[in-house]
Scaffold this motif. Structure first.
Motif, PDB file in Angstrom:
ATOM      1  N   HIS A 106     -18.789   3.884  -1.590  1.00  0.00           N
ATOM      2  CA  HIS A 106     -17.846   4.784  -2.243  1.00  0.00           C
ATOM      3  C   HIS A 106     -16.429   4.221  -2.214  1.00  0.00           C
ATOM      4  O   HIS A 106     -15.645   4.462  -3.144  1.00  0.00           O
ATOM      5  CB  HIS A 106     -17.878   6.155  -1.567  1.00  0.00           C
ATOM      6  CG  HIS A 106     -19.169   6.887  -1.789  1.00  0.00           C
ATOM      7  ND1 HIS A 106     -19.569   7.967  -1.024  1.00  0.00           N
ATOM      8  CD2 HIS A 106     -20.178   6.683  -2.679  1.00  0.00           C
ATOM      9  CE1 HIS A 106     -20.739   8.403  -1.436  1.00  0.00           C
ATOM     10  NE2 HIS A 106     -21.139   7.630  -2.441  1.00  0.00           N
ATOM     11  N   GLU A 107     -16.070   3.469  -1.160  1.00  0.00           N
ATOM     12  CA  GLU A 107     -14.709   2.964  -1.035  1.00  0.00           C
ATOM     13  C   GLU A 107     -14.471   1.691  -1.830  1.00  0.00           C
ATOM     14  O   GLU A 107     -13.384   1.492  -2.384  1.00  0.00           O
ATOM     15  CB  GLU A 107     -14.392   2.712   0.443  1.00  0.00           C
ATOM     16  CG  GLU A 107     -14.334   3.983   1.286  1.00  0.00           C
ATOM     17  CD  GLU A 107     -14.100   3.676   2.749  1.00  0.00           C
ATOM     18  OE1 GLU A 107     -14.134   2.467   3.111  1.00  0.00           O
ATOM     19  OE2 GLU A 107     -13.921   4.632   3.541  1.00  0.00           O
ATOM     20  N   THR A 108     -15.442   0.803  -1.871  1.00  0.00           N
ATOM     21  CA  THR A 108     -15.228  -0.519  -2.472  1.00  0.00           C
ATOM     22  C   THR A 108     -16.173  -0.823  -3.625  1.00  0.00           C
ATOM     23  O   THR A 108     -16.079  -1.907  -4.211  1.00  0.00           O
ATOM     24  CB  THR A 108     -15.397  -1.610  -1.399  1.00  0.00           C
ATOM     25  OG1 THR A 108     -16.733  -1.561  -0.888  1.00  0.00           O
ATOM     26  CG2 THR A 108     -14.407  -1.407  -0.261  1.00  0.00           C
ATOM     27  N   MET A 128     -19.531  -1.671  10.764  1.00  0.00           N
ATOM     28  CA  MET A 128     -20.819  -1.708  10.055  1.00  0.00           C
ATOM     29  C   MET A 128     -21.686  -2.810  10.637  1.00  0.00           C
ATOM     30  O   MET A 128     -21.234  -3.935  10.832  1.00  0.00           O
ATOM     31  CB  MET A 128     -20.580  -1.947   8.557  1.00  0.00           C
ATOM     32  CG  MET A 128     -21.829  -2.063   7.731  1.00  0.00           C
ATOM     33  SD  MET A 128     -21.429  -2.239   5.972  1.00  0.00           S
ATOM     34  CE  MET A 128     -23.049  -2.639   5.350  1.00  0.00           C
ATOM     35  N   THR A 141     -25.504   6.277  11.890  1.00  0.00           N
ATOM     36  CA  THR A 141     -24.147   5.810  11.587  1.00  0.00           C
ATOM     37  C   THR A 141     -24.179   4.561  10.719  1.00  0.00           C
ATOM     38  O   THR A 141     -23.291   4.348   9.887  1.00  0.00           O
ATOM     39  CB  THR A 141     -23.395   5.515  12.891  1.00  0.00           C
ATOM     40  OG1 THR A 141     -24.160   4.584  13.692  1.00  0.00           O
ATOM     41  CG2 THR A 141     -23.180   6.789  13.685  1.00  0.00           C
ATOM     42  N   ARG A 186     -23.248   3.915   2.879  1.00  0.00           N
ATOM     43  CA  ARG A 186     -22.865   4.800   1.778  1.00  0.00           C
ATOM     44  C   ARG A 186     -21.352   4.923   1.660  1.00  0.00           C
ATOM     45  O   ARG A 186     -20.792   4.936   0.553  1.00  0.00           O
ATOM     46  CB  ARG A 186     -23.489   6.177   1.990  1.00  0.00           C
ATOM     47  CG  ARG A 186     -23.303   7.134   0.813  1.00  0.00           C
ATOM     48  CD  ARG A 186     -23.928   8.468   1.089  1.00  0.00           C
ATOM     49  NE  ARG A 186     -23.251   9.162   2.191  1.00  0.00           N
ATOM     50  CZ  ARG A 186     -23.572  10.389   2.633  1.00  0.00           C
ATOM     51  NH1 ARG A 186     -24.576  11.037   2.050  1.00  0.00           N
ATOM     52  NH2 ARG A 186     -22.933  10.942   3.632  1.00  0.00           N
ATOM     53  N   GLN A 187     -20.666   4.992   2.807  1.00  0.00           N
ATOM     54  CA  GLN A 187     -19.216   5.110   2.767  1.00  0.00           C
ATOM     55  C   GLN A 187     -18.564   3.865   2.176  1.00  0.00           C
ATOM     56  O   GLN A 187     -17.600   3.958   1.404  1.00  0.00           O
ATOM     57  CB  GLN A 187     -18.691   5.383   4.178  1.00  0.00           C
ATOM     58  CG  GLN A 187     -17.185   5.604   4.250  1.00  0.00           C
ATOM     59  CD  GLN A 187     -16.724   5.854   5.665  1.00  0.00           C
ATOM     60  OE1 GLN A 187     -17.476   5.635   6.625  1.00  0.00           O
ATOM     61  NE2 GLN A 187     -15.480   6.324   5.815  1.00  0.00           N
ATOM     62  N   ARG A 188     -19.081   2.716   2.529  1.00  0.00           N
ATOM     63  CA  ARG A 188     -18.512   1.486   1.991  1.00  0.00           C
ATOM     64  C   ARG A 188     -18.755   1.374   0.489  1.00  0.00           C
ATOM     65  O   ARG A 188     -17.931   0.843  -0.252  1.00  0.00           O
ATOM     66  CB  ARG A 188     -19.089   0.266   2.716  1.00  0.00           C
ATOM     67  CG  ARG A 188     -18.531  -1.054   2.217  1.00  0.00           C
ATOM     68  CD  ARG A 188     -18.641  -2.129   3.263  1.00  0.00           C
ATOM     69  NE  ARG A 188     -18.102  -3.394   2.775  1.00  0.00           N
ATOM     70  CZ  ARG A 188     -16.815  -3.682   2.703  1.00  0.00           C
ATOM     71  NH1 ARG A 188     -15.911  -2.785   3.081  1.00  0.00           N
ATOM     72  NH2 ARG A 188     -16.403  -4.860   2.252  1.00  0.00           N
ATOM     73  N   PHE A 191     -24.807   5.754   7.237  1.00  0.00           N
ATOM     74  CA  PHE A 191     -23.611   6.445   6.757  1.00  0.00           C
ATOM     75  C   PHE A 191     -22.535   5.458   6.333  1.00  0.00           C
ATOM     76  O   PHE A 191     -21.861   5.657   5.310  1.00  0.00           O
ATOM     77  CB  PHE A 191     -23.100   7.386   7.845  1.00  0.00           C
ATOM     78  CG  PHE A 191     -21.807   8.062   7.503  1.00  0.00           C
ATOM     79  CD1 PHE A 191     -21.786   9.149   6.649  1.00  0.00           C
ATOM     80  CD2 PHE A 191     -20.615   7.597   8.036  1.00  0.00           C
ATOM     81  CE1 PHE A 191     -20.589   9.781   6.327  1.00  0.00           C
ATOM     82  CE2 PHE A 191     -19.419   8.207   7.714  1.00  0.00           C
ATOM     83  CZ  PHE A 191     -19.400   9.303   6.857  1.00  0.00           C
ATOM     84  N   ARG A 192     -22.367   4.376   7.077  1.00  0.00           N
ATOM     85  CA  ARG A 192     -21.346   3.393   6.747  1.00  0.00           C
ATOM     86  C   ARG A 192     -21.716   2.614   5.484  1.00  0.00           C
ATOM     87  O   ARG A 192     -20.831   2.179   4.743  1.00  0.00           O
ATOM     88  CB  ARG A 192     -21.152   2.441   7.922  1.00  0.00           C
ATOM     89  CG  ARG A 192     -20.449   3.090   9.115  1.00  0.00           C
ATOM     90  CD  ARG A 192     -20.459   2.186  10.320  1.00  0.00           C
ATOM     91  NE  ARG A 192     -19.830   2.840  11.466  1.00  0.00           N
ATOM     92  CZ  ARG A 192     -19.824   2.348  12.701  1.00  0.00           C
ATOM     93  NH1 ARG A 192     -20.445   1.189  12.946  1.00  0.00           N
ATOM     94  NH2 ARG A 192     -19.234   3.008  13.674  1.00  0.00           N
TER      95      ARG A 192
END
Length: 213
Positions: A44-46, A1, A34, A40-42, A37-38
């Motif tokens: 959702h994960e943390t 990221m 990217t 949003r992904q982070r 995207f990271r």
């Protein structure tokens, strides 16, 4: 990221929560897809968009080597950083750079300064200079007229007159191990003095060489 600022991370998150696609958010913020995207992904994960803790670049010297560097420069204030780097090895047995030595010394409060050039004042010399100043503190202008003032020129004949730096902390300019002696064993100096106390106001030029042994 990518290392985005906290404001940009929350702005990207707000645009995504508003229903905008990743391509539109990346276009508005002038970032890669990217990166968005990271973010949003982070989330959702943390459940957070804060950066992960990173160790950073590992230090090439140990704490023991750092203490040895400081000790060597405290024992020899005129030791250059390049000379220390040639004798210090890092973990993979490679020589460290002079900039690394400067950073380690700077952390301990040592800075490279131009040294004060002059005689090292001992306790006896300091006492004598204090007595001389106290004896002449009350002199008036008439008494100082009987004194001949000279102008000395310095000729460096015993060593190279290059740029030499001393590693010292604040307030150590006149410390004995931080002063560079210019004539430790004595040397010749050329003195040009002018006096106007001769009869009828005649101007006399005196030139002499004195040997300080």
């Amino acid at each position: 990221m990518s290392r985005l600022s906290e404001v940009d991370r929350h702005r990207a998150l707000g645009l995504l929560q508003a229903g905008l696609p990743i391509s539109e958010v990346s276009f508005r913020m002038n970032l890669k897809k990217t990166t968005i995207f990271r973010v949003r992904q982070r989330l959702h994960e943390t459940d957070t968009v804060s950066h992960r803790p990173r160790s950073g670049r590992p230090r090439c010297t140990t704490q023991r080597q750092d203490r040895n560097l400081v000790r060597n420069h405290m024992n020899n204030r005129f030791l250059s950083a390049s000379a220390s780097s040639r004798h210090t090895r890092e973990r993979n047995n490679q020589r460290i750079s002079a900039n690394t030595v400067r950073r380690r010394l700077s952390t301990s409060g040592l800075r490279a300064r131009r040294p004060y050039i002059g005689p090292i004042l001992t306790q006896r010399l300091c006492h004598q200079r204090t007595l001389w100043a106290q004896e002449h503190a009350a002199w008036d202008r008439i008494q100082w007229r009987s004194v001949i003032f000279s102008d000395e020129l310095r000729f460096c004949i015993d060593h190279a007159d290059g740029h030499v730096h001393v590693w010292r902390r604040s307030g150590e300019r006149y410390q004995a191990n931080c002063v560079r002696e210019h004539d430790r064993w004595g040397g010749a100096s050329l003195m040009m003095c002018c006096c106007t106390g001769s009869p009828k106001g005649a101007y006399t030029l005196l030139a002499g060489a004195c040997l300080d042994l």
